[in-house]
Design a protein around this motif. Structure first.
Motif: not given
Length: 254
Positions: A58-66
């Motif tokens: 529902f939100l995009e991360p500014t940085s990092g991985t999923i």
């Protein structure tokens, strides 16, 4: 070969989200395992709901991985992630009040049943979904209410119906956002039992403020404070952590 350690089915590494210069979530690492119940706790404003929104896209991360089931979903749209098996509930009950309990579940079954885009078919096409809907209602203790309007259910039973509709999507990972909020003691016990049963063949990640529920139900707990992980472990470990007691548990009667 017998599986000795449940596998991580949902993972995040270095998860960060900024809002106009404000860091809501910072450097969060998370592993949610198959057949385990994982709690995300922390004081208000700790970033729990933001983490949920990042994991479910529902939100995009500014940085990092999923990663979900070993696949990178960091930039995958929310609808596709849901189809891959990551399904969530919300803090506010989301049922159709003017439909019966049975029809709420049959509507949820339309996508896995292949009917969601077949809008030209008659309502009788839903009849073939009834046996599976009844199975789901039986599993959550709502079969006696199958023909009642969902809006006439108690608050606790509406939340149970919502769990049934999420299970209709056959999730591999189920995210529950404050499933016990606003419930009386009897309903909490009922829903706890349902969540425990659900976790026998899938992963569960839940945001929950009721520490008695967390202590009784959860295999692993991640504590957030100001958007960062303060501590992680089983209940005995985090409840004995002085930082956690000061930041969170000291404000609760638990």
């Amino acid at each position: 070969m017998k599986e000795t350690e449940p596998r991580a089915v949902l993972s995040a590494r270095g998860l960060r989200r900024d809002f106009a210069g404000f860091v809501a979530v910072n450097n969060v690492d998370l592993d949610v395992h198959h057949r385990r119940i994982h709690a995300l706790i922390g004081p208000n404003g700790a970033g729990k709901t933001t983490v949920f929104n990042l994991l479910t896209k529902f939100l995009e991360p500014t940085s990092g991985t999923i990663e979900l089931l070993g696949r990178d979903i960091t930039r995958t749209p929310a609808a596709r992630v849901a189809r891959m098996g990551l399904v969530r509930s919300f803090q506010i009950s989301a049922v159709f009040p003017h439909l019966t309990v049975l029809d709420n579940v049959r509507v949820a079954l339309q996508r896995p049943g292949g009917l969601s885009t077949q809008f030209w078919r008659s309502l009788s096409a839903l009849d073939r979904l009834t046996p599976r809907a009844d199975e789901l209602l039986e599993s959550v203790g709502l079969i006696d209410a199958r023909d009642r309007l969902a809006g006439d259910l108690s608050y606790g039973r509406k939340r149970v119906l919502e769990i049934a509709t999420t299970l209709a999507l056959d999730p591999k990972v189920l995210l529950l956002d404050e499933p016990m909020a606003g419930m009386g003691h009897e309903d909490v016990g009922t829903v706890s039992g349902i969540i425990r049963a659900v976790a026998r063949d899938r992963a569960v990640l839940m945001v929950e403020h009721n520490l008695a529920v967390v202590a009784d139900l959860c295999d692993w707990i991640t504590v957030l404070q100001r958007g960062e992980i303060l501590a992680a472990g089983d209940y005995r470990t985090i409840s004995s952590d002085e930082r956690v007691r000061v930041a969170y548990m000291g404000t609760e009667n638990a």
